[in-house]
Design a protein around this motif. Structure first.
Motif, PDB file in Angstrom:
ATOM      1  N   ALA A   1       0.833  -1.199   0.000  1.00  0.00           N
ATOM      2  CA  ALA A   1       0.000   0.000   0.000  1.00  0.00           C
ATOM      3  C   ALA A   1       0.865   1.245   0.000  1.00  0.00           C
ATOM      4  O   ALA A   1       2.033   1.233   0.415  1.00  0.00           O
ATOM      5  CB  ALA A   1      -0.917  -0.004   1.221  1.00  0.00           C
ATOM      6  N   SER A   2       0.304   2.355  -0.463  1.00  0.00           N
ATOM      7  CA  SER A   2       0.992   3.645  -0.393  1.00  0.00           C
ATOM      8  C   SER A   2       1.253   4.008   1.061  1.00  0.00           C
ATOM      9  O   SER A   2       0.489   3.656   1.965  1.00  0.00           O
ATOM     10  CB  SER A   2       0.139   4.727  -1.052  1.00  0.00           C
ATOM     11  N   LEU A   3       2.338   4.719   1.291  1.00  0.00           N
ATOM     12  CA  LEU A   3       2.648   5.206   2.636  1.00  0.00           C
ATOM     13  C   LEU A   3       1.720   6.337   3.052  1.00  0.00           C
ATOM     14  O   LEU A   3       1.625   6.675   4.231  1.00  0.00           O
ATOM     15  CB  LEU A   3       4.100   5.688   2.694  1.00  0.00           C
ATOM     16  N   TYR A   4       1.041   6.925   2.072  1.00  0.00           N
ATOM     17  CA  TYR A   4       0.093   8.003   2.355  1.00  0.00           C
ATOM     18  C   TYR A   4      -1.289   7.435   2.675  1.00  0.00           C
ATOM     19  O   TYR A   4      -1.685   6.403   2.107  1.00  0.00           O
ATOM     20  CB  TYR A   4      -0.051   8.929   1.143  1.00  0.00           C
ATOM     21  N   PRO A   5      -2.047   8.105   3.535  1.00  0.00           N
ATOM     22  CA  PRO A   5      -3.453   7.699   3.710  1.00  0.00           C
ATOM     23  C   PRO A   5      -4.224   7.977   2.430  1.00  0.00           C
ATOM     24  O   PRO A   5      -3.855   8.854   1.638  1.00  0.00           O
ATOM     25  CB  PRO A   5      -3.938   8.586   4.869  1.00  0.00           C
ATOM     26  N   ASP A   6      -5.300   7.240   2.230  1.00  0.00           N
ATOM     27  CA  ASP A   6      -6.125   7.446   1.041  1.00  0.00           C
ATOM     28  C   ASP A   6      -6.736   8.844   1.029  1.00  0.00           C
ATOM     29  O   ASP A   6      -7.000   9.441   2.084  1.00  0.00           O
ATOM     30  CB  ASP A   6      -7.264   6.422   0.992  1.00  0.00           C
ATOM     31  N   VAL A   7      -6.951   9.367  -0.181  1.00  0.00           N
ATOM     32  CA  VAL A   7      -7.673  10.632  -0.334  1.00  0.00           C
ATOM     33  C   VAL A   7      -9.075  10.313  -0.829  1.00  0.00           C
ATOM     34  O   VAL A   7      -9.296   9.298  -1.493  1.00  0.00           O
ATOM     35  CB  VAL A   7      -6.961  11.584  -1.322  1.00  0.00           C
ATOM     36  N   GLU A   8     -10.009  11.177  -0.490  1.00  0.00           N
ATOM     37  CA  GLU A   8     -11.385  10.986  -0.938  1.00  0.00           C
ATOM     38  C   GLU A   8     -11.543  11.540  -2.348  1.00  0.00           C
ATOM     39  O   GLU A   8     -11.112  12.661  -2.637  1.00  0.00           O
ATOM     40  CB  GLU A   8     -12.356  11.691   0.007  1.00  0.00           C
ATOM     41  N   ILE A   9     -12.156  10.762  -3.221  1.00  0.00           N
ATOM     42  CA  ILE A   9     -12.320  11.172  -4.615  1.00  0.00           C
ATOM     43  C   ILE A   9     -13.788  11.526  -4.843  1.00  0.00           C
ATOM     44  O   ILE A   9     -14.660  10.660  -4.743  1.00  0.00           O
ATOM     45  CB  ILE A   9     -11.878  10.051  -5.571  1.00  0.00           C
ATOM     46  N   PRO A  10     -14.086  12.782  -5.138  1.00  0.00           N
ATOM     47  CA  PRO A  10     -15.480  13.183  -5.318  1.00  0.00           C
ATOM     48  C   PRO A  10     -16.073  12.605  -6.594  1.00  0.00           C
ATOM     49  O   PRO A  10     -15.362  12.315  -7.554  1.00  0.00           O
ATOM     50  CB  PRO A  10     -15.404  14.712  -5.389  1.00  0.00           C
ATOM     51  N   ASP A  11     -17.367  12.460  -6.598  1.00  0.00           N
ATOM     52  CA  ASP A  11     -18.086  11.893  -7.746  1.00  0.00           C
ATOM     53  C   ASP A  11     -18.400  13.024  -8.725  1.00  0.00           C
ATOM     54  O   ASP A  11     -19.555  13.403  -8.903  1.00  0.00           O
ATOM     55  CB  ASP A  11     -19.356  11.213  -7.256  1.00  0.00           C
ATOM     56  N   LEU A  12     -17.348  13.557  -9.351  1.00  0.00           N
ATOM     57  CA  LEU A  12     -17.479  14.720 -10.231  1.00  0.00           C
ATOM     58  C   LEU A  12     -16.855  14.442 -11.585  1.00  0.00           C
ATOM     59  O   LEU A  12     -15.910  13.655 -11.700  1.00  0.00           O
ATOM     60  CB  LEU A  12     -16.787  15.940  -9.617  1.00  0.00           C
ATOM     61  N   SER A  13     -17.366  15.134 -12.611  1.00  0.00           N
ATOM     62  CA  SER A  13     -16.712  15.104 -13.925  1.00  0.00           C
ATOM     63  C   SER A  13     -15.434  15.920 -13.842  1.00  0.00           C
ATOM     64  O   SER A  13     -15.230  16.717 -12.910  1.00  0.00           O
ATOM     65  CB  SER A  13     -17.635  15.690 -14.988  1.00  0.00           C
ATOM     66  N   VAL A  14     -14.561  15.765 -14.819  1.00  0.00           N
ATOM     67  CA  VAL A  14     -13.311  16.540 -14.831  1.00  0.00           C
ATOM     68  C   VAL A  14     -13.582  18.042 -14.888  1.00  0.00           C
ATOM     69  O   VAL A  14     -13.016  18.804 -14.095  1.00  0.00           O
ATOM     70  CB  VAL A  14     -12.400  16.088 -15.991  1.00  0.00           C
ATOM     71  N   PRO A  15     -14.440  18.542 -15.802  1.00  0.00           N
ATOM     72  CA  PRO A  15     -14.698  19.983 -15.800  1.00  0.00           C
ATOM     73  C   PRO A  15     -15.286  20.486 -14.480  1.00  0.00           C
ATOM     74  O   PRO A  15     -14.902  21.559 -13.992  1.00  0.00           O
ATOM     75  CB  PRO A  15     -15.675  20.178 -16.959  1.00  0.00           C
ATOM     76  N   ALA A  16     -16.205  19.728 -13.900  1.00  0.00           N
ATOM     77  CA  ALA A  16     -16.828  20.157 -12.649  1.00  0.00           C
ATOM     78  C   ALA A  16     -15.783  20.292 -11.546  1.00  0.00           C
ATOM     79  O   ALA A  16     -15.797  21.262 -10.775  1.00  0.00           O
ATOM     80  CB  ALA A  16     -17.914  19.179 -12.227  1.00  0.00           C
ATOM     81  N   TYR A  17     -14.852  19.346 -11.474  1.00  0.00           N
ATOM     82  CA  TYR A  17     -13.823  19.387 -10.439  1.00  0.00           C
ATOM     83  C   TYR A  17     -12.798  20.499 -10.695  1.00  0.00           C
ATOM     84  O   TYR A  17     -12.505  21.311  -9.817  1.00  0.00           O
ATOM     85  CB  TYR A  17     -13.115  18.034 -10.337  1.00  0.00           C
ATOM     86  N   VAL A  18     -12.267  20.547 -11.902  1.00  0.00           N
ATOM     87  CA  VAL A  18     -11.199  21.512 -12.200  1.00  0.00           C
ATOM     88  C   VAL A  18     -11.715  22.944 -12.170  1.00  0.00           C
ATOM     89  O   VAL A  18     -11.087  23.840 -11.592  1.00  0.00           O
ATOM     90  CB  VAL A  18     -10.548  21.194 -13.566  1.00  0.00           C
ATOM     91  N   LEU A  19     -12.876  23.191 -12.772  1.00  0.00           N
ATOM     92  CA  LEU A  19     -13.393  24.560 -12.830  1.00  0.00           C
ATOM     93  C   LEU A  19     -13.869  25.044 -11.466  1.00  0.00           C
ATOM     94  O   LEU A  19     -13.860  26.255 -11.199  1.00  0.00           O
ATOM     95  CB  LEU A  19     -14.518  24.657 -13.850  1.00  0.00           C
ATOM     96  N   ALA A  20     -14.250  24.133 -10.581  1.00  0.00           N
ATOM     97  CA  ALA A  20     -14.676  24.525  -9.234  1.00  0.00           C
ATOM     98  C   ALA A  20     -13.527  25.167  -8.467  1.00  0.00           C
ATOM     99  O   ALA A  20     -13.732  26.114  -7.698  1.00  0.00           O
ATOM    100  CB  ALA A  20     -15.205  23.316  -8.472  1.00  0.00           C
ATOM    101  N   ALA A  21     -12.309  24.671  -8.680  1.00  0.00           N
ATOM    102  CA  ALA A  21     -11.161  25.254  -7.990  1.00  0.00           C
ATOM    103  C   ALA A  21     -10.962  26.705  -8.410  1.00  0.00           C
ATOM    104  O   ALA A  21     -10.645  27.573  -7.591  1.00  0.00           O
ATOM    105  CB  ALA A  21      -9.902  24.431  -8.293  1.00  0.00           C
ATOM    106  N   GLY A  22     -11.165  26.988  -9.696  1.00  0.00           N
ATOM    107  CA  GLY A  22     -10.997  28.344 -10.193  1.00  0.00           C
ATOM    108  C   GLY A  22     -12.115  29.282  -9.793  1.00  0.00           C
ATOM    109  O   GLY A  22     -11.939  30.507  -9.774  1.00  0.00           O
TER     110      GLY A  22
END
Length: 532
Positions: free
Chosen positions: A4-25
């Protein structure tokens, strides 16, 4: 044994790529999202969102629907992300085409992907139109305009209603890049919205990103999955992406200086230039904090040389790191963490020759290719990877998919690696036959097929041989002349140069009496390599 990765898992939202990327902006609407490194032209985050909506509406008004493929044949510009996200927001699938491709190679991808529309630029129009003669599409859009073709301005001017598309991020494709995989001819790699969203999120814990303030130089092409995910989409989430259409050292250095670039994702030839070229000393590169190399192995000595040279003018120092991935992994599975971003429990420095640690949500195995058994720390084995960034499969190619993905979701990378007791991975060899030249994959089988199209070539085989001066792997052709032929090495190389993209050109030619083959007719490349 799954590691396993040494990092804890990250939560992945149920979003399309545009919805996720454009939300940050959306949190910084007036901040620059994209800057043209040559002209300074800027697109803000709010403008990007509006432009994406118009492209999606225009494509939908043209009759394109969810799952339809739109091919993009274009160099890096601030408008490339607009087109990509517009296609994705319409529910369509963007298939990026290498800017160096010949018309024959473009036609193959158009035909294989089933593309309905091709979006390109006027300098590429001659190759694009030659390709659609043999692989027709419904429309060719020329972004900067050309007589008889719609332009990007026409798309942006659409008054059609915004499309409402029901996207399932886990199963619906967003992009279809072409890769030779572990061997053979190029294949369409089916990447979902979830693949790309996951991979951007998987990079966040390893990066000491100054949210919203990162300024990333995008000189590696967006048509390459490294450029598409790491530079473009991750860059838009982190801050501002400054584009260059191609690598020119002087432009590259000037943009780092003038645009106060904080982070550069590059390939080893650029690290070589930063370490050794005299032009570097003429520019102020003190804004740079991190350089991450990928797409091909980076030599430890070269990484240290570049780091030491660049640290002279940088008060906080510059780190030269390395990552690992492949198109089928969206692309990142491993990377060196930024200082202060090491996973819990990892002590001591990460060696320069390594590819660091596996990113969150990622499992790895090292498997002995001969026995199929897992090996332990310090032992060489083929790297297998499982995680949310693993592709859905190869388009219309169940056999190739089955050869690369097993029933439990493990992807066989074709690369041989070693992991130490601390969980740090080093790639040491390749099981696969692909040649890596300047970060590009070159499939021997593809070049052999072209060579056999020459009337004076009776048989041929291709391998990669290491160039002692550059460290690059050069495609070398072993050619059996047809009876009575006086074919020269120069003639073979000239023939290939007219048939394939520049990075696929044969660089060395040797004439032989017979290509070594197994009883089943498979080329014995190991025998050719042993003699070189």
């Amino acid at each position: 044994m799954a590691l396993a990765s040494l990092y804890p898992d990250v939560e992945i939202p149920d979003l399309s790529v545009p919805a996720y990327v454009l939300a940050a902006g959306a949190e910084r609407p007036d901040a620059p999202a994209l800057v043209d490194g040559l002209t300074g032209d800027t697109i803000t985050h709010s403008q990007l969102a509006a432009y994406v909506d118009r492209v999606a509406a225009a494509l939908h008004a043209r009759g394109l629907r969810k799952g339809d493929v739109v091919a993009v044949f274009c160099p890096n510009t601030p408008w490339y992300p607009v087109v990509f996200h517009g296609i994705a927001a319409a529910g369509c699938v963007m298939s990026p085409i290498n800017s160096l491709y010949t018309s024959e190679e473009i036609a193959f991808q158009l035909r294989d992907s089933g593309a309905k529309v091709l979006i390109t630029v006027s300098p590429f129009l001659d190759r694009a139109m030659a390709a659609v003669q043999t692989a027709p599409v419904d429309e060719v859009v020329v972004m900067d305009g050309a007589e008889g073709h719609a332009s990007l301005l026409d798309l942006l001017s659409s008054d059609a209603p915004s499309p409402r598309v029901d996207i399932d991020p886990a199963t619906d494709l967003v992009t279809l890049p072409y890769s030779s995989g572990t061997t053979g001819l190029p294949k369409g790699v089916m990447l979902t919205h979830r693949n790309l969203v996951a991979n951007v999120l998987q990079m966040r814990p390893i990066m000491n990103a100054h949210e919203g303030d990162e300024r990333i130089i995008a000189v590696l092409p967006f048509f390459h999955i490294y450029g598409l995910t790491v530079l473009m989409n991750q860059g838009l989430v982190a801050g501002t992406v400054v584009t260059l259409p191609r690598f020119d050292l002087e432009d590259f250095l000037r943009v780092i200086q003038d645009q106060r670039i904080t982070r550069a994702f590059v390939a080893p030839p650029i690290v070589l230039a930063l370490a050794k070229h005299p032009l570097v000393d003429q520019y102020d590169l003190s804004s740079l904090r991190t350089i991450t190399s990928g797409a091909a192995p980076l030599d430890e000595g070269l990484a240290l040389a570049a780091e030491q040279r660049l640290r002279k003018g940088a008060p906080e120092g510059v780190t030269v790191a390395q990552g690992y991935g492949m198109t089928e992994l969206s692309p990142v599975s491993h990377s060196t963490p930024d200082a202060g971003m090491e996973p819990p429990g990892l002590t001591g420095p990460v060696p320069k020759g390594s590819v660091g640690v596996s990113v969150p949500n990622t499992e790895c195995r090292l498997v002995d290719p001969a026995t199929g058994e897992d090996v332990g720390p310090g032992q060489r084995g083929e790297l297998w990877v499982r995680g949310p960034q693993v592709m859905k499969g190869y388009l219309n190619n169940p056999q190739a998919t089955a050869e690369t993905l097993d029933g439990e979701g493990w992807l066989r990378t074709g690369d041989v690696a070693v992991v130490d007791e601390r969980g740090i991975y080093t790639v040491v060899d390749r099981v696969k036959e692909l040649i890596k030249y300047k970060g590009y994959q070159v499939a021997p089988a593809e070049l052999e097929a072209v060579l056999l199209g020459h009337p004076e070539i009776a048989d041929a085989a291709v391998i990669g041989v290491k160039d002692a001066d550059s460290g690059e792997e050069l495609p070398k052709a072993f050619v059996v002349r047809a009876a009575g032929s006086a074919l020269t090495p120069e003639a073979v190389m000239e023939y290939m140069a007219g048939k394939v993209a520049p990075h696929k050109k044969v660089r060395l030619v040797e004439f032989i009496e017979q290509v070594p083959k197994s009883s089943a007719g498979k080329i014995l490349r190991k025998d050719l390599k042993a003699a070189n």
